[in-house]
Design a protein around this motif. Structure first.
Motif, mmCIF file in Angstrom:
data_model
loop_
_atom_site.group_PDB
_atom_site.id
_atom_site.type_symbol
_atom_site.label_atom_id
_atom_site.label_comp_id
_atom_site.label_asym_id
_atom_site.label_seq_id
_atom_site.Cartn_x
_atom_site.Cartn_y
_atom_site.Cartn_z
ATOM 1 N N ALA A 159 -10.063 -9.728 -2.802
ATOM 2 C CA ALA A 159 -10.476 -8.483 -1.812
ATOM 3 C C ALA A 159 -9.304 -8.130 -0.809
ATOM 4 O O ALA A 159 -8.693 -9.041 -0.270
ATOM 5 C CB ALA A 159 -11.992 -9.107 -1.156
ATOM 6 N N ALA A 160 -9.450 -6.899 -0.648
ATOM 7 C CA ALA A 160 -8.494 -6.274 0.430
ATOM 8 C C ALA A 160 -9.171 -4.831 0.686
ATOM 9 O O ALA A 160 -9.852 -4.095 0.080
ATOM 10 C CB ALA A 160 -7.047 -6.294 -0.304
ATOM 11 N N ARG A 161 -9.109 -4.830 2.177
ATOM 12 C CA ARG A 161 -9.523 -3.496 2.765
ATOM 13 C C ARG A 161 -8.450 -2.690 2.362
ATOM 14 O O ARG A 161 -7.307 -2.734 2.900
ATOM 15 C CB ARG A 161 -10.066 -3.662 3.933
ATOM 16 N N PRO A 162 -8.786 -1.461 2.179
ATOM 17 C CA PRO A 162 -7.727 -0.166 2.200
ATOM 18 C C PRO A 162 -7.427 0.094 3.474
ATOM 19 O O PRO A 162 -7.942 0.241 4.481
ATOM 20 C CB PRO A 162 -8.435 0.850 1.432
ATOM 21 N N ASN A 163 -5.994 0.431 3.774
ATOM 22 C CA ASN A 163 -5.644 0.649 4.945
ATOM 23 C C ASN A 163 -5.248 2.176 5.010
ATOM 24 O O ASN A 163 -4.862 2.648 4.126
ATOM 25 C CB ASN A 163 -3.996 0.036 5.374
ATOM 26 N N SER A 218 0.888 -1.358 0.054
ATOM 27 C CA SER A 218 -0.015 -0.191 0.023
ATOM 28 C C SER A 218 0.814 1.178 -0.066
ATOM 29 O O SER A 218 2.044 1.150 0.573
ATOM 30 C CB SER A 218 -0.907 0.031 1.330
ATOM 31 N N THR A 262 -12.050 -2.409 -3.216
ATOM 32 C CA THR A 262 -11.677 -3.514 -2.413
ATOM 33 C C THR A 262 -11.678 -4.872 -3.024
ATOM 34 O O THR A 262 -11.169 -5.852 -2.482
ATOM 35 C CB THR A 262 -12.913 -3.557 -1.209
ATOM 36 N N HIS A 263 -12.004 -4.865 -4.435
ATOM 37 C CA HIS A 263 -11.652 -6.114 -5.141
ATOM 38 C C HIS A 263 -10.937 -5.866 -6.171
ATOM 39 O O HIS A 263 -10.873 -4.909 -6.902
ATOM 40 C CB HIS A 263 -12.978 -6.587 -5.584
#
Length: 112
Positions: free
Chosen positions: A102-106, A19, A66-67
């Motif tokens: 899928a990943a959540r933004p930090n 990120s 997120t995807h």
């Protein structure tokens, strides 16, 4: 988001995401998002000549922040032209693969 393979290990199967709040860098939060299963003698082809490479994220296929979708390629060092050569024996070796995750933004870390 930066998607890459470890560059100091030849044909490493791990794909990592990093990120950043800036496209120029300041990369943080390394996360392994996928392990390419095809390569090497213990890979899904069971062939030491098969390797995976070139993980590449496709921003146009991402959704909602997120995807994410990326592709990678698989090939063989066996570049012969006989019927026993890898590409003739199994043409599925030489084709791109697609992976979604899928990943959540930090949140960005505080500036120093």
């Amino acid at each position: 988001m930066l998607l890459t393979q470890v560059s100091n290990l030849a044909f490493n199967a791990q794909v990592f995401a990093y990120s950043s709040c800036d496209p120029a860098g300041g990369w943080y939060n390394q996360v392994e998002v996928y392990r390419m299963p095809e390569g090497g003698p213990w890979g899904s082809y069971g062939d030491e000549n098969v390797y995976a490479y070139n993980a590449h994220i496709h921003p146009q296929l991402n959704s909602g922040g997120t995807h994410f979708t990326f592709s990678y390629n698989v090939n063989s060092f066996d570049n012969g032209t006989s019927e026993q050569s890898a590409h003739y024996r199994d043409p599925s070796i030489y084709k791109p693969r697609w992976v979604s995750f899928a990943a959540r933004p930090n949140p960005c870390p505080p500036r120093c």
